[in-house]
Design an enzyme around this catalytic site. Structure first.
Site, PDB file in Angstrom:
ATOM      1  N   ASP A 344      56.908  26.134  32.828  1.00 44.30           N
ATOM      2  CA  ASP A 344      55.785  25.548  33.558  1.00 44.30           C
ATOM      3  C   ASP A 344      56.266  25.115  34.949  1.00 44.30           C
ATOM      4  O   ASP A 344      57.347  24.531  35.078  1.00 44.30           O
ATOM      5  CB  ASP A 344      55.272  24.341  32.769  1.00 44.30           C
ATOM      6  CG  ASP A 344      54.100  23.674  33.440  1.00 44.30           C
ATOM      7  OD1 ASP A 344      53.045  24.320  33.543  1.00 44.30           O
ATOM      8  OD2 ASP A 344      54.244  22.516  33.862  1.00 44.30           O
ATOM      9  N   GLU A 374      56.141  30.142  36.136  1.00 45.96           N
ATOM     10  CA  GLU A 374      55.226  30.066  37.274  1.00 45.96           C
ATOM     11  C   GLU A 374      56.049  29.844  38.545  1.00 45.96           C
ATOM     12  O   GLU A 374      56.678  28.792  38.675  1.00 45.96           O
ATOM     13  CB  GLU A 374      54.266  28.888  37.099  1.00 45.96           C
ATOM     14  CG  GLU A 374      53.359  28.987  35.899  1.00 45.96           C
ATOM     15  CD  GLU A 374      52.466  27.755  35.781  1.00 45.96           C
ATOM     16  OE1 GLU A 374      51.247  27.913  35.866  1.00 45.96           O
ATOM     17  OE2 GLU A 374      52.999  26.642  35.619  1.00 45.96           O
TER      18      GLU A 374
END
Length: 683
Positions: A344, A374
């Site tokens: 994340d 990400e």
């Protein structure tokens, strides 16, 4: 603001520890504790007897608490070894600092905790193995591009009444096989295996803070029982609300392992979504209590930086923070047989940490382990040029989400902005870049790009397509006011009841519906592009979240997967299944290197909502000689010229697979509006 009176100069701490035995180590008749707290003057272990469950006499337990001083070693380490059997005992660390201040904290390396993570628990991990665990085999993955990822929330999978699963909302739902609906369609884990995905990518299953594990879960749509889990509490412990008993520390461990084992037995790998970029709390976190000021990144003025948008960001670039992350990921991979990790806000993790992590996991645990994340942060970060952004992953053993292709396919994430599959013009160049594994964009090769259209964040695919068509109000989608209330309804559940997400879909002509066709084209591009494809759970069932673009705490009424839609939209499911089979059986769609793509992916035609290209199958060991892929996003049938000979059409008009649907010899092929055609020539 960090209290300078309490904060010693921790950034100059040179005491870093290399050993892999932080936390609790169990021996046959002994137990050792080891914690890193270089600025503490004294550290004690506070030991409490095992919790009896039910309602123990708290005063009695308190009286029995032992306070045992630890011994200071080199490198900032405090240790204690106790003889005897301590399995099940609860423990905490108490750190005393130079100014006399004391902090009591859960072990950051705790592997088991009490309900709601209030205390650490000593467990013998070998006692948490389900039957067959020692024989468990990790599915092999020769290259990341062989993967087909499926992003899924544990609770969403089984909580709806139509799931037919007994363990609703729990890890154990994944162990339930042989389930079918009244029409004979497979459900649950059998559905996943039949669909053909290779990996389930689970939203966070480590222990997170915002769901009260002590609340009875009766399976009703109580929003307080629901969260995605991006609020880390204990990084090395499974979330308790997904276990049958959150108050039994060993149960949550055993049941998560049972889930991994069940998926492995179906040949499906398990990816964990991990959130090392921030924690739920700052001042109350074990990190801050034990080594104040060290674990969190600061701005030049000494305030905590907030690149995560949630109040803090973990200082991954500091040696003992980097070590914690690598130790934690490796622990999940080894103890729980986890097959991969999705990071994340990976932009907030420094690139050195990511590179070291990838190198160690692939060398020491398994080369099959998938790593991706990400490549962005949420807000500005002082990490600067150490951020892991697109391009930082080149030849480093991990991949990044390709938001360039995502935007080119669908447009913006929550608004009415359009992309190639949703009606925008002049997106063909961007699609062509994505189809070739982003090798002219930011990758060194196709294994570094995760291709996708939607995930849990933002509008899901059905709702996004509806939004671009101006159907939000017609379908009765949920609208929130600025204070978070649902407009026009008493609550979320009522708003869901009033919504009609499939109002305009004729059940007898599903594949002729424009919204359906746009969804199939969007993920059709994902599944035929070079790189690693990722689908959001339920796309194959036309899942809707009723226009809720951020459903992280909207509860089951919005988020639950409605399994009756498998029969309702069976042609859609069959299409996805056929495309996945096509990809997995034909290596031309899974080229390994930049060189292969440059040599064997040839442009045929591009422009005005059309992209056509050819894959040379024979040269890459495919059983099909030549393969042509055509995407037509325009609203009319388009005809393109192809070389003469017999072409076998395998994908057309909402039908997909490896079987020939028809043959054509005319030297040209017509592709219906808003659809994809795939055909091959030569065995």
């Amino acid at each position: 603001m960090i209290d300078d009176h309490h904060k010693l100069d921790v950034l100059n701490v040179v005491d870093t520890y290399q050993g892999r035995d932080l936390g609790v180590t169990m021996e046959p008749q002994a137990c050792s504790f080891k914690v890193w707290a270089p600025t503490a003057k004294q550290v004690d272990v506070l030991l409490s007897p095992p919790s009896t469950g039910g309602s123990p006499n708290e005063q009695k337990n308190k009286d029995e608490q032992k306070e045992i001083p630890m011994n200071k070693q080199d490198q900032g380490i405090w240790t204690l070894k106790l003889e005897g059997e301590w399995n099940g005992y609860r423990y905490m660390y108490r750190a005393t600092f130079e100014d006399g201040r004391q902090e009591i904290a859960v072990d950051p390396y705790a592997r088991a905790v009490t309900m709601n993570g209030e205390m650490g628990v000593i467990v013998r991990l070998e006692q948490t193995h389900p039957n067959g665990w020692n024989e468990d085999i990790r599915p092999e993955l020769a290259s990341p591009v062989d993967a087909v990822l499926y992003e899924l929330h544990v609770r969403d999978f089984s909580i709806h009444e139509s799931s037919s699963m007994r363990h609703k909302g729990k890890y154990l739902a994944f162990t339930e096989t042989g389930l079918r609906d009244s029409n004979g369609n497979t459900l649950g884990i059998d559905h996943l295996a039949e669909l053909g995905i290779t990996h389930v990518h689970l939203l966070p299953v480590f222990d997170f803070a915002t769901v009260d594990e002590s609340k009875a879960d009766d399976g009703t749509s109580d929003c307080s029982r629901y969260n995605w889990g991006y609020d880390p509490l204990h990084y090395n412990v499974p979330e308790g609300s997904y276990a049958s008993r959150a108050d039994e520390p060993e149960t949550r461990i055993r049941e998560l392992k049972s889930m991994v084992l069940a998926l492995h037995e179906k040949g499906i790998g398990v990816i964990m979504d991990v959130v090392y970029n921030h924690t739920f709390d700052t001042a109350a976190s074990s990190f801050e209590k034990l080594v104040p000021g060290y674990y969190y990144r600061q701005n030049p003025d000494g305030t905590y930086s907030n690149g995560s948008g949630t109040g803090n960001e973990v200082a991954t670039e500091r040696p003992m923070v980097r070590k914690f992350i690598i130790d934690s990921v490796r622990y999940w991979a080894e103890e729980y047989h986890v097959d991969g990790f999705r990071f994340d806000l990976m932009g907030l993790i420094d690139t050195t940490t990511m590179k070291e992590l990838a190198a160690e996991l692939h060398a020491e645990v398994s080369p099959s382990i998938l790593l991706y994340g990400e490549p962005w942060g949420a807000l500005e970060s002082p990490l600067g040029d150490q951020m892991t952004l697109k391009g930082a992953q080149r030849e480093a053993g991990f991949a990044v989400f390709n938001d360039n292709l995502r935007g080119a396919i669908k447009g913006d994430s929550d608004g009415t902005g359009t992309g190639f599959a949703t009606g925008a013009e002049e997106k063909e160049d961007d699609i062509w870049t994505g189809v070739r594994g982003a090798i002219t964009d930011f990758t060194a090769g196709p294994s570094e790009t995760i291709n996708y259209v939607t995930v849990h964040d933002n509008l899901n695919l059905w709702d996004k397509v509806a939004q671009t068509q101006g159907l939000h109000d017609t379908l009765g989608f949920i609208t929130y006011s600025e204070d978070g209330r649902v407009k026009g309804s008493a609550n979320v559940a009522e708003a869901v009841q009033q919504a009609k997400p499939y109002l305009h879909v004729d059940p007898d002509h599903i594949l002729e519906n424009e919204s359906v066709r746009r969804c199939l084209l969007a993920n059709g591009i994902v599944l035929t592009s070079q790189g690693v494809p990722l689908l959001a759970a339920g796309d194959e069932l036309l899942r809707s979240k009723f226009g809720d673009a951020n459903s992280h705490e909207s509860g089951d009424s919005v988020n639950a997967i409605r399994w009756e839609q498998k029969q309702q939209f069976k042609p859609v499911y069959d299409y996805y299944r056929g495309l996945i089979r096509l990809r997995r059986e034909h290596p031309a769609f899974r080229l390994r290197t930049r060189e292969e793509i440059e040599l064997h992916v040839q442009l045929l035609e591009k422009g005005k909502g059309l992209l056509a290209y050819e894959l040379s199958g024979t040269s890459v060991g495919d059983s099909w000689g030549r393969i042509i892929v055509i995407y037509n996003a325009s609203k009319e049938t388009r005809t393109i010229c192809v070389s003469s000979g017999t072409w076998n059409v395998v994908v057309e008009q909402g039908q997909a697979g490896t079987e020939t649907l028809r043959t054509t010899k005319e030297g040209q092929v017509s592709v219906p509006a808003i659809s994809m055609t795939v055909m091959y020539s030569g065995e």
